[in-house]
Enzyme design. Structure first.
Site, PDB file in Angstrom:
ATOM      1  CG  ASP A   1      -2.797  -0.446  -2.488  1.00 56.64           C
ATOM      2  OD1 ASP A   1      -2.940   0.465  -2.336  1.00 56.64           O
ATOM      3  OD2 ASP A   1      -3.343  -1.514  -1.930  1.00 56.64           O
TER       4      ASP A   1
ATOM      5  CG  ASP B   1      -2.478   4.002  -1.518  1.00 52.80           C
ATOM      6  OD1 ASP B   1      -3.181   3.802  -2.563  1.00 52.80           O
ATOM      7  OD2 ASP B   1      -2.667   3.319  -0.632  1.00 52.80           O
TER       8      ASP B   1
ATOM      9  CG  ASP C   1      -6.078   0.901  -0.920  1.00 54.15           C
ATOM     10  OD1 ASP C   1      -5.117   1.668  -0.876  1.00 54.15           O
ATOM     11  OD2 ASP C   1      -6.182  -0.070  -0.347  1.00 54.15           O
TER      12      ASP C   1
ATOM     13  CB  SER D   1      -0.999   0.007   1.309  1.00 54.68           C
ATOM     14  OG  SER D   1      -1.991   0.853   1.218  1.00 54.68           O
TER      15      SER D   1
END
Length: 446
Positions: A243, A241, A245, A102
């Site tokens: 990834d 960010d 999400d 993440s």
């Protein structure tokens, strides 16, 4: 059984240090594959990743584990976490895997698992997989070993799905948008989606090299975006960010807009359109008291959960809500996605901007947040929150804030720190309360 490997968002750690090793990744593939081999059909797992250097290693180890127990593997390459959730469901896969840490630096990595319905695994499923990691896992017969293949158009499929969440009667023509992809998983898909809808796009954080993911860019380091929006004369800035999400927005003046303001905007628009479900929204204990007061004034409820978007989603599903998220930027809009999706949430913000015809600074400022302060206290061992002196100071602080503020103190789910957050109507009181508690925790942890 206690959780050894799985945290609040899958398995995460520093690469090549336990548990984030190739050895364990292969074992996770074997265990998860075995757990989800149900029925007599040919079983399939889809795998996506962000742009970390270690993604190659973890991906290959997972592929080895899944194929060893007889699961076929479909590899997407770099793609956002919500794309994996979406495609796992649409491709009728038995399991989806995202390799990402993440918003963490490149030297960390993680493994997130999604079920065939596109939702993150339940605690029960994770515990069963954990138990298998300590056991000998039977391998498939030689003729039943799984096959692996790459799908090259996964990003295109996701872009199409994302664009379908945007109102069909609107376009982004005339909007100048700076989008910061954090040198991460959305570096191709997010700029393309905005451009295809008509926006003039200035893309930054789109040159990943394996080690620059989240490095002074993206939703956790928005300074570059702030500067870029102002210097480019853009109407709005979008920060994702690693990834993709989570979402943070910057208005035309370079001011940061956090997840609380975004949730307030989207929930309000849904309510006026008659599409809001659940009578409000779901957020965590970290969301600002100002959001709660704003929603109450609009006849909407705020339901709080513990920190972690998985807990937000669980409550959304239980209560029939279609808007939820975290102050940090995880936005879950269940009409369009089964997990947090920064690009989908950004398109809802952009739709509101287009419909209003007003500057982003006016549209995005939904309420005045109350003073809030969060500090972290690192500790090396023990349970400082169980120390009597710490309990006494916390009790005093709660009594002082009673009726005018909130106190949230919790251990991090991903690192050895205690997070101390207070908010209230008086900034000086909030600061004093947090400092006193942090001092007490630090002394107890010494």
């Amino acid at each position: 059984m206690s959780r050894t490997y799985f945290g609040t968002d899958g398995i995460r750690g520093r690469t090549n240090q336990w548990p984030m090793t190739a050895e364990l990744a292969m074992k996770v593939g074997m265990a998860a594959g075995k757990h989800f081999k149900r029925g007599t059909h040919r079983h399939r797992v889809v795998i996506g990743k962000d742009t970390r250097l270690s993604g190659y290693m973890v991906e290959n180890a997972l592929v080895a584990g899944f194929t060893a127990v007889g699961m076929d593997v479909v590899q997407f390459g770099p793609i956002p976490t919500p794309a994996v959730a979406l495609l796992a469901h649409s491709m009728r896969a038995d399991l989806g895997v995202m390799i990402s840490a993440s918003h963490n630096p490149y030297f960390d990595n993680g493994i997130k698992l999604f079920g065939p319905d596109g939702y993150k695994l339940s605690d029960e499923d994770e515990m069963k997989i954990e138990a298998m990691l300590e056991q000998e896992i039977p391998l498939a017969a030689s003729q039943d070993i799984g096959r692996a293949r790459r799908v090259e158009d996964a990003r295109g499929r996701y872009i199409h799905a994302v664009k379908s969440s945007f109102p069909a009667d609107l376009r982004l023509d005339g909007l100048k948008i700076v989008v910061d992809c954090a040198n991460g998983a959305a570096y191709q898909v997010a700029p393309s989606a905005f451009w295809e809808l008509g926006a003039e796009v200035v893309a930054i954080g789109v040159t990943p090299n394996g080690i620059n993911i989240n490095d002074r860019c993206g939703s956790t380091a928005p300074q570059l975006l702030q500067e870029s929006v102002v210097s480019a004369g853009a109407d709005i800035g979008i920060a994702l960010d690693g990834d993709a999400d989570r979402l943070i927005v910057v208005d035309e003046h370079g001011a940061i807009v956090d997840g609380d303001q975004i949730m307030a905007l989207i929930a309000g628009n849904f309510a006026r359109a008659g599409t809001l479900r659940g009578g409000g929204l779901v957020a965590t204990v970290m969301s600002n008291l100002g959001l709660e007061r704003f929603l109450s004034g609009q006849g909407m409820a705020l339901e709080r959960t513990k920190v972690g978007d998985r807990y937000v989603l669980e409550r959304m599903r239980e209560g029939g809500f279609n808007v939820g998220g975290e102050q940090s930027g995880h936005m879950i809009l269940s009409d369009y996605a089964t997990t947090g999706d920064g690009t989908v949430a950004a398109l809802q913000v952009l739709a509101a901007l287009v419909r209003s015809g007003k500057p982003a600074s006016e549209v995005l400022h939904q309420f005045d947040p109350v003073p809030q302060l969060l500090k972290n206290v690192r500790f090396s061992g023990g349970k400082p929150l169980e120390h009597e002196d710490v309990k006494r100071v916390i009790a005093q602080a709660e009594a002082e804030l009673n009726g005018s503020g909130r106190l949230v103190i919790r251990p991090s789910g991903t690192e050895p720190v205690i997070r101390v957050m207070a908010e209230g109507d008086r900034e000086d009181q909030v600061k004093d309360v947090v400092e006193r508690i942090c001092d007490a925790v630090a002394k107890a942890a010494a």
